[in-house]
Design an enzyme around this catalytic site. Structure first.
Site, PDB file in Angstrom:
ATOM      1  N   ARG A 144       0.852  -1.186   0.000  1.00  0.00           N
ATOM      2  CA  ARG A 144       0.000   0.000   0.000  1.00  0.00           C
ATOM      3  C   ARG A 144       0.889   1.237   0.000  1.00  0.00           C
ATOM      4  NH1 ARG A 144      -3.015   3.099   4.643  1.00  0.00           N
ATOM      5  NH2 ARG A 144      -4.095   4.557   3.283  1.00  0.00           N
ATOM      6  N   HIS A 150      -3.186  10.840   0.482  1.00  0.00           N
ATOM      7  CA  HIS A 150      -2.710  10.633   1.847  1.00  0.00           C
ATOM      8  C   HIS A 150      -2.154  11.979   2.340  1.00  0.00           C
ATOM      9  CE1 HIS A 150      -1.371   7.269   4.778  1.00  0.00           C
ATOM     10  NE2 HIS A 150      -1.098   8.411   5.383  1.00  0.00           N
ATOM     11  N   GLU A 185      -7.800   8.320   5.942  1.00  0.00           N
ATOM     12  CA  GLU A 185      -8.178   8.937   7.214  1.00  0.00           C
ATOM     13  C   GLU A 185      -8.742  10.353   7.083  1.00  0.00           C
ATOM     14  OE1 GLU A 185      -4.919   8.612   9.960  1.00  0.00           O
ATOM     15  OE2 GLU A 185      -5.153   6.449  10.134  1.00  0.00           O
ATOM     16  N   ASN A 214      -7.779   1.552   9.639  1.00  0.00           N
ATOM     17  CA  ASN A 214      -6.488   1.889  10.254  1.00  0.00           C
ATOM     18  C   ASN A 214      -6.713   1.908  11.758  1.00  0.00           C
ATOM     19  OD1 ASN A 214      -5.771   2.421   7.606  1.00  0.00           O
ATOM     20  ND2 ASN A 214      -5.174   4.548   7.943  1.00  0.00           N
ATOM     21  N   TYR A 232      -4.760   2.046  15.622  1.00  0.00           N
ATOM     22  CA  TYR A 232      -3.564   2.190  16.461  1.00  0.00           C
ATOM     23  C   TYR A 232      -3.864   2.043  17.944  1.00  0.00           C
ATOM     24  CZ  TYR A 232      -1.065   3.485  12.316  1.00  0.00           C
ATOM     25  OH  TYR A 232      -0.492   3.425  11.071  1.00  0.00           O
ATOM     26  N   GLU A 277      -3.836  -0.181   7.966  1.00  0.00           N
ATOM     27  CA  GLU A 277      -2.680   0.250   8.778  1.00  0.00           C
ATOM     28  C   GLU A 277      -2.821  -0.307  10.181  1.00  0.00           C
ATOM     29  OE1 GLU A 277      -1.815   4.475   9.095  1.00  0.00           O
ATOM     30  OE2 GLU A 277      -2.188   4.766   6.953  1.00  0.00           O
TER      31      GLU A 277
END
Ligand code: FCB
Length: 431
Positions: free
Chosen positions: A71, A115, A160, A282, A284, A344
């Site tokens: 990616r 991005h 995002e 994504n 985290y 991600e």
């Protein structure tokens, strides 16, 4: 795509460098990073990992990992330096060569179109506060697809959009650095419209699989009196960018102030809600929310989570929250949920080739994902963030997210322990 894809992810401004070469125009991140005080220690993406020149070495590193897919993001200001009109052939040529090299190495290209590096001329015209940017994005998507749709395996329109809205236009911590707080809400609709118009342009040109990479963070109340604030944060972070895509309607945005009149127009929502081939996730960390302090301009407060181990950036490490997020998406959206791809997941730890904490992080998060899959969540791929240490936005080069260490003085790449561990995991998954 017939089997689960293991991959790695990067983004153009974080790795490419060569910001004035071969006709690339300035992006919001060039301008922001060059504004004193915006990025820690004045770091910029001017050189980054010099991937623009060293991409053959980076493709070889990926081949050594044995990943199924890569990616990367296409830099809009390389392809269309002023954000509209004239196309810069040299910019497209760069991605054309990269895609061919990936395919030759047996790696499926997965391209993100945006991005965060918006051409600066578009920002000068209002950026994502301006509805016209959505139409400019569709034009750019068509240009890239005309060149690459025959070979790219998967497309992500945007990365995002919530972070662009909240950090870029709300808090002013990321480019373009506006602190509009809740007045930044129109950037949500304009980005979602860009996604919808861009997805249609991609499909019209034969794109195989089209999705979006959204940021998700489970929101947990810090106390009983924080439930309303937590719901408002969840609305902004998780629901605002998912419900229109999957259900064709916005949730009730009253707690965020709602859209000003005229922002959402007839016909926009069906464009936004055209079926996705996959939803990119994504992940985290979870977020703990407290009630807004009395003088706060925002209806929630982000509070520390000292009861969990943390990464270098202080982000709590909670693999179970990742599994719960995947299960919750399935439970909330049911059959409206397309297959998921983890676009991600990763962590920052200090400079060390023996990065045991990263191995532990990835191992625990992949296990949590597999447990969710065993519970029936349809996940088709996992992309580790990131192949290389790189420019981590307003934190500059301090955080290190790579499976491969980068010495920024020499540009030497050194695989870390996590690289070998991920290579072995991929090999074992195939055996
Ligand atoms: C995500 C971004 C990505 C990277 C990671 C650490 O929010 O999409 O570019 O910076 O965080």
């Amino acid at each position: 795509m017939d089997r689960f894809q293991w991959g790695v992810a990067t983004a153009a401004y974080q790795i490419e460098g060569a910001v004035t070469e071969d006709g690339r125009g300035p992006s919001t991140w060039d301008v922001f990073a060059h504004t004193p005080g915006r990025v820690r220690d004045g770091h910029t993406g001017d050189v980054a990992c010099d991937h623009y020149h060293r991409w053959p070495e980076d493709v070889a590193l990926m081949a050594g990992l044995g990943v199924d897919a890569y990616r990367f993001s296409v830099a809009w200001p390389r392809v269309q330096p002023s954000g509209s009109g004239a196309v810069n052939a040299a910019g497209l040529d760069f991605y054309d060569r990269l895609v061919d090299a990936l395919l030759a190495a047996g790696i499926a290209p997965a391209a993100t179109l945006y991005h965060w590096d918006l051409p600066q001329p578009l920002e000068d015209a209002g950026g994502w506060m301006n509805r016209d940017t959505a139409h400019r994005f569709a034009e750019y998507a068509a240009i890239v697809a005309d060149r690459l749709a025959d070979r790219v395996d998967a497309w992500m329109t945007l990365n995002e959009p919530v972070v662009v809205m909240a950090y870029g236009y709300g808090y002013g911590l990321y480019a373009p650095g506006h602190a509009l707080l809740l007045d930044a809400l129109p950037t949500a609709h304009h980005q979602l419209l860009a996604h919808g118009l861009g997805a249609a342009a991609l499909r019209a040109r034969g794109a195989r699989r089209v999705g979006i990479a959204n940021h998700y963070s489970p929101a947990w109340p810090a106390s009983d009196d924080a439930r309303a604030a937590t719901a408002t944060f969840d609305l902004m972070l998780n629901r605002l960018f998912t419900e229109p895509l999957l259900t064709g309607a916005y949730p009730d945005l009253t707690p965020l102030g709602g859209f000003p009149d005229g922002v959402v127009r007839d016909g926009d929502l069906p464009v936004i809600a055209a079926p996705l081939d996959f939803l990119g996730v994504n992940y985290y960390r979870p977020t703990r929310i407290g009630p807004a302090p009395a003088d706060s301009p925002l209806p929630f407060d982000l509070v520390d989570m000292p009861d969990f181990p943390v990464t270098d950036l202080g982000w709590p490490i909670v693999p179970d929250a990742f599994g719960d997020l995947l299960r919750d998406l399935r439970a909330t959206y049911g059959d409206a949920l397309p297959p998921l791809v983890v676009t991600e997941n990763g962590c920052s730890f200090p400079d060390a080739p023996d990065d045991g904490p990263r191995v532990a992080f990835l191992e625990a998060h992949i296990a949590a994902m597999r447990a969710a899959m065993a519970d029936g969540v349809d996940v088709r791929g996992y992309f580790a963030w990131s192949l290389l240490d790189n420019f981590e936005w307003s934190e500059g080069y301090h955080p290190r997210f790579g499976l491969v260490h980068v010495d920024y003085a020499t540009q030497q790449r050194t695989p870390k322990r996590s690289y070998a561990w991920y290579r072995d995991l991929i090999a074992a998954a195939r055996a």
